[in-house]
Design a protein around this motif. Sequence first.
Motif, PDB file in Angstrom:
ATOM      1  N   ALA A   1       0.449   1.033  -8.250  1.00  0.00           N
ATOM      2  CA  ALA A   1       0.909   2.033  -7.291  1.00  0.00           C
ATOM      3  C   ALA A   1       0.949   1.501  -5.867  1.00  0.00           C
ATOM      4  O   ALA A   1       1.772   1.899  -5.057  1.00  0.00           O
ATOM      5  CB  ALA A   1       0.009   3.267  -7.370  1.00  0.00           C
ATOM      6  N   GLU A   2       0.031   0.594  -5.505  1.00  0.00           N
ATOM      7  CA  GLU A   2      -0.052   0.144  -4.117  1.00  0.00           C
ATOM      8  C   GLU A   2      -0.116  -1.371  -4.016  1.00  0.00           C
ATOM      9  O   GLU A   2      -0.879  -1.928  -3.221  1.00  0.00           O
ATOM     10  CB  GLU A   2      -1.273   0.770  -3.448  1.00  0.00           C
ATOM     11  CG  GLU A   2      -1.220   2.289  -3.413  1.00  0.00           C
ATOM     12  CD  GLU A   2      -2.276   2.851  -2.484  1.00  0.00           C
ATOM     13  OE1 GLU A   2      -2.669   2.149  -1.540  1.00  0.00           O
ATOM     14  OE2 GLU A   2      -2.690   3.989  -2.712  1.00  0.00           O
ATOM     15  N   GLU A   3       0.691  -2.030  -4.802  1.00  0.00           N
ATOM     16  CA  GLU A   3       0.617  -3.485  -4.895  1.00  0.00           C
ATOM     17  C   GLU A   3       0.895  -4.163  -3.556  1.00  0.00           C
ATOM     18  O   GLU A   3       0.267  -5.192  -3.225  1.00  0.00           O
ATOM     19  CB  GLU A   3       1.610  -3.981  -5.942  1.00  0.00           C
ATOM     20  CG  GLU A   3       1.462  -5.455  -6.237  1.00  0.00           C
ATOM     21  CD  GLU A   3       2.286  -5.874  -7.430  1.00  0.00           C
ATOM     22  OE1 GLU A   3       3.070  -5.036  -7.907  1.00  0.00           O
ATOM     23  OE2 GLU A   3       2.135  -7.013  -7.873  1.00  0.00           O
ATOM     24  N   ALA A   4       1.821  -3.619  -2.790  1.00  0.00           N
ATOM     25  CA  ALA A   4       2.184  -4.246  -1.520  1.00  0.00           C
ATOM     26  C   ALA A   4       1.005  -4.313  -0.552  1.00  0.00           C
ATOM     27  O   ALA A   4       0.859  -5.273   0.207  1.00  0.00           O
ATOM     28  CB  ALA A   4       3.341  -3.482  -0.884  1.00  0.00           C
ATOM     29  N   LYS A   5       0.148  -3.300  -0.597  1.00  0.00           N
ATOM     30  CA  LYS A   5      -0.962  -3.240   0.356  1.00  0.00           C
ATOM     31  C   LYS A   5      -2.239  -3.874  -0.182  1.00  0.00           C
ATOM     32  O   LYS A   5      -3.197  -4.055   0.542  1.00  0.00           O
ATOM     33  CB  LYS A   5      -1.250  -1.778   0.716  1.00  0.00           C
ATOM     34  CG  LYS A   5      -0.132  -1.082   1.456  1.00  0.00           C
ATOM     35  CD  LYS A   5      -0.519   0.317   1.862  1.00  0.00           C
ATOM     36  CE  LYS A   5      -0.705   1.230   0.672  1.00  0.00           C
ATOM     37  NZ  LYS A   5      -1.004   2.622   1.067  1.00  0.00           N
ATOM     38  N   LEU A   6      -2.247  -4.189  -1.483  1.00  0.00           N
ATOM     39  CA  LEU A   6      -3.510  -4.606  -2.100  1.00  0.00           C
ATOM     40  C   LEU A   6      -3.395  -5.943  -2.824  1.00  0.00           C
ATOM     41  O   LEU A   6      -3.884  -6.102  -3.942  1.00  0.00           O
ATOM     42  CB  LEU A   6      -3.969  -3.528  -3.083  1.00  0.00           C
ATOM     43  CG  LEU A   6      -4.142  -2.119  -2.504  1.00  0.00           C
ATOM     44  CD1 LEU A   6      -4.422  -1.131  -3.616  1.00  0.00           C
ATOM     45  CD2 LEU A   6      -5.264  -2.110  -1.500  1.00  0.00           C
ATOM     46  N   SER A   7      -2.777  -6.921  -2.215  1.00  0.00           N
ATOM     47  CA  SER A   7      -2.613  -8.221  -2.884  1.00  0.00           C
ATOM     48  C   SER A   7      -3.956  -8.892  -3.143  1.00  0.00           C
ATOM     49  O   SER A   7      -4.159  -9.546  -4.173  1.00  0.00           O
ATOM     50  CB  SER A   7      -1.720  -9.131  -2.031  1.00  0.00           C
ATOM     51  OG  SER A   7      -2.293  -9.304  -0.743  1.00  0.00           O
ATOM     52  N   ALA A   8      -4.905  -8.734  -2.249  1.00  0.00           N
ATOM     53  CA  ALA A   8      -6.227  -9.347  -2.440  1.00  0.00           C
ATOM     54  C   ALA A   8      -6.930  -8.731  -3.634  1.00  0.00           C
ATOM     55  O   ALA A   8      -7.573  -9.428  -4.436  1.00  0.00           O
ATOM     56  CB  ALA A   8      -7.064  -9.188  -1.180  1.00  0.00           C
TER      57      ALA A   8
END
Length: 501
Positions: free
Chosen positions: A74-81
């Motif tokens: 759902a939030e891959e762009a903001k949660l790469s780490a």
Amino acid sequence: MFSGFSFHLRVQLRNEKNLLHSLNMRYFSPCLLWISWCYVSQTRAEFFTSIGQMTDLIYLEKDLVKSLKEYITAEEAKLSAIKSWAEKLDELTHTSTSDPEGYLGHPVNAYKLMKRLNTEWLRLESLVLQHTSDNFIANLSIQRQHFPTNEDESGAAKALMRLQDTYRLDSDSISKGRLPGVQDLVSLSVDDCFELGKVAYNDGDYYHTLLWMEQTLKQLEEGETGGVTKAEVLDYLSYSVYQMGDLRRAIELTKCLIAADPKHLRAKSNLNYFNNLLRQQKQDDEESDVESSESQGVKYAPPVDYLPERDTYEALCRGEGIKMTARRQRRLFCRYHNGNSNPRLLIAPIKEEDEWDSPHIVRYYEVLSDAEIERIKDLAKPRVANYGVGGQYEPHFDFSRKEEQDAFKELGTGNRLATFLNYMSDVTAGGATVFPDFGAAIYPKKGTAVFWYNLFRSGEGDYRTRHAACPVLVGSKWVSNKWIHERGQEFKRPCGLTEVD
């Protein structure tokens, strides 16, 4: 057991009578099967004490990884780490769930599982809370009630150090996962080593603090990076060396600390204090004290629960000091036994092998089937019922001594005449049953059982049978005991005429 507490689970197997007949009619009569299990707490079990209990944590961790991956979608762009973290854990849990007991049989895996769930997952939670993550946080909050505690993580660390002592393993071998019988090496990071040293330090165990801080420093100097600095390690190391009585080395390490961190708050005052102590030492006795200080080095401080026989016990665990000479070995035989022409055993006699001559210890083969073993394990798992990380059972007697005359009064069965110990798993390394008094070590073999008498025919206790369970180094150990009591055995084993008959 190794935790200092025990209870007995009474299990009446439907086929018990047939099982007794299939063993040896000279020794047994139909009686209840008593299985000895380890018990730690009446309210909450400590995870590190049982591999069986810890397997649930593997599936719990796998579920957390699944929830985490759904959140990342759902939030891959903001949660790469966070995605990178999840992929690492996904691979790890795939390996661990394919063979949970085998995975947890490696003590490093067990320790790192404690560390991940008690420390690292909570750090991840803090990171996730910075973003919108309702579904993942909700799942993590629900699962948190099943997480290990600080006590669990500390217990797993101490168990790892207990294995280090018993089997005389150097810190570098443990850190690199080089243990007997292990093919897949599991390493400890520089941060893992540092945390082990801190556990020992907080417990006042400066010996192990020194060993693991030295290992941390070694890995840092080899170029490994982590969340710990060289100055932090030297801070713990210099003070531990001082506590071990090596003032000269404490001074040198403190100088290194000042070089690494010139603004360190305590380093300069510590250096002055150590130098003053050394000068005072020289004044007291300029030569003898100096020589003593130079030759002290690292000293091993025995644990608080040290037993006089621990050295013998641990040597036997390592396979040292076994007193089975070639002459005595010639007295040992393998045989097929039919229970003195018992009809049940004429066609399929039991396989019997001598393990020791005096006192006589016998091993029986094909005692429990795989199906029976799995059934007992299923019954036992809810109770923390097998040996965990570094799990051991200190030297003890199975029989009640004269000062414990009422130990089995409630049973009304008399003293424990004999022990029948079932091994329900193979163990890759460690886990032997040892007898410090006469130097025997009996190793687990799945499906076999060993038998010995605890009492002489006179009813007096055979004090030679004091025995212990060595800690499991690699693998998972499952055992169950059947104790044969005096009542009902009067005609099968008549009383002797002397005290040691």
